[in-house]
Design a protein around this motif. Sequence first.
Motif, mmCIF file in Angstrom:
data_model
loop_
_atom_site.group_PDB
_atom_site.id
_atom_site.type_symbol
_atom_site.label_atom_id
_atom_site.label_comp_id
_atom_site.label_asym_id
_atom_site.label_seq_id
_atom_site.Cartn_x
_atom_site.Cartn_y
_atom_site.Cartn_z
ATOM 1 N N GLU A 195 87.752 -24.559 23.395
ATOM 2 C CA GLU A 195 87.115 -24.489 24.766
ATOM 3 C C GLU A 195 85.653 -25.360 24.552
ATOM 4 O O GLU A 195 85.189 -25.919 25.395
ATOM 5 C CB GLU A 195 86.849 -23.405 25.218
ATOM 6 N N GLU A 196 84.975 -24.782 23.641
ATOM 7 C CA GLU A 196 83.744 -25.327 23.382
ATOM 8 C C GLU A 196 83.532 -26.922 23.014
ATOM 9 O O GLU A 196 82.564 -27.553 23.514
ATOM 10 C CB GLU A 196 82.811 -24.557 22.346
ATOM 11 N N GLN A 197 84.630 -27.311 22.544
ATOM 12 C CA GLN A 197 84.594 -28.899 22.374
ATOM 13 C C GLN A 197 85.507 -29.703 23.339
ATOM 14 O O GLN A 197 85.699 -30.920 23.033
ATOM 15 C CB GLN A 197 85.448 -28.862 20.751
ATOM 16 N N ASN A 198 85.742 -28.832 24.276
ATOM 17 C CA ASN A 198 86.619 -29.708 25.633
ATOM 18 C C ASN A 198 87.676 -30.452 24.964
ATOM 19 O O ASN A 198 88.214 -31.363 25.287
ATOM 20 C CB ASN A 198 85.455 -30.816 26.154
ATOM 21 N N ILE A 199 88.493 -29.557 24.277
ATOM 22 C CA ILE A 199 89.766 -30.203 23.739
ATOM 23 C C ILE A 199 90.971 -29.657 24.659
ATOM 24 O O ILE A 199 91.162 -28.655 24.727
ATOM 25 C CB ILE A 199 90.024 -29.697 22.066
ATOM 26 N N THR A 200 91.808 -30.563 24.988
ATOM 27 C CA THR A 200 92.831 -30.262 25.928
ATOM 28 C C THR A 200 94.068 -31.051 25.334
ATOM 29 O O THR A 200 93.971 -31.702 24.308
ATOM 30 C CB THR A 200 92.631 -30.875 27.149
ATOM 31 N N LEU A 201 95.124 -30.612 25.769
ATOM 32 C CA LEU A 201 96.446 -31.166 25.363
ATOM 33 C C LEU A 201 96.384 -32.793 25.503
ATOM 34 O O LEU A 201 96.945 -33.425 24.819
ATOM 35 C CB LEU A 201 97.846 -30.612 26.184
ATOM 36 N N ASP A 202 95.687 -32.962 26.483
ATOM 37 C CA ASP A 202 95.747 -34.510 26.694
ATOM 38 C C ASP A 202 94.906 -35.283 25.519
ATOM 39 O O ASP A 202 95.072 -36.772 25.206
ATOM 40 C CB ASP A 202 95.021 -34.997 28.014
ATOM 41 N N SER A 203 94.214 -34.690 24.854
ATOM 42 C CA SER A 203 93.266 -35.125 23.680
ATOM 43 C C SER A 203 94.283 -35.659 22.689
ATOM 44 O O SER A 203 93.798 -36.682 21.664
ATOM 45 C CB SER A 203 92.406 -34.305 23.100
ATOM 46 N N PHE A 204 95.532 -35.377 22.664
ATOM 47 C CA PHE A 204 96.328 -35.561 21.558
ATOM 48 C C PHE A 204 97.630 -36.588 21.992
ATOM 49 O O PHE A 204 98.379 -36.849 21.233
ATOM 50 C CB PHE A 204 97.179 -34.260 20.974
ATOM 51 N N ASN A 205 97.586 -36.986 23.454
ATOM 52 C CA ASN A 205 98.651 -37.523 24.030
ATOM 53 C C ASN A 205 98.902 -38.805 23.114
ATOM 54 O O ASN A 205 100.132 -38.959 22.817
ATOM 55 C CB ASN A 205 98.428 -37.885 25.274
#
Length: 249
Positions: A195-205
């Motif tokens: 959350e602090e790094q603003n990582i989402t599933l889209d980051s890995f698409n």
Amino acid sequence: MIKIFRKIRQNALTEGKTGKYLKYALGEIILVMIGILLALQVNNWNIERTEDVRETKYQANIVLDLKKDLLRLDFLIEFRKNRLRGDQRLIQQINGTATNSLTELTKNVVNTLMEENFSPNNTTFLELSNSGNLNLISNDSIKLLLLELEELYKKNTLNIAHETFDYREYISKPASKHLDIDQLFPVFIKTKTVEEQNITLDSFNGLLDSREYKNGLVIMSFMSSSHISAYENIKAKSETIIEIIQLKQ
């Protein structure tokens, strides 16, 4: 003693006692031969004692080398097992399994970028082998195991070279293309959250859609399984060598 025999022999010769002369001459020869044999025996004993000391020193150094290797092997076996679990989990997610934890996904992806390989502490064996002193190891079982261990080291070196190429081509290149590694790494070392790094599933698409990356994961899974088996074999032989040497001492 020889001087006494020589004086008696000379007196016998002067007095014309040939038989007595021959007896003392023979005695003198026998004494000389005994002296030579004793000198050779003492010399052989000194050589054997020196070689025993050298063998003991070499074997002690071999044990030290192998004990260092065992610590490294324990770490690498566990590392490879974790890497294998992570790679297989990523393959499942690429194939459609739901991603339940972004933190787990982040750690597994970063873990694929880690390279940890085995480099043996075999300087003592190489010194023995290259100097032609391997025969100082009198125990044939130890000698045979050391030679077998060296063959395993050579195979390990070849495996590392092959894996390094595949890693760079199929893991490192796609990751560099599709990921912001600086964004992921703090989560991997547990200093930040996703959350602090603003990582989402889209980051890995982009990465998980990469055929190269999936192929790389499949290859790395196979290589990790191979390394685990090789490391366990090296560990078992190393432990056997240590046990034999320590029983002998």
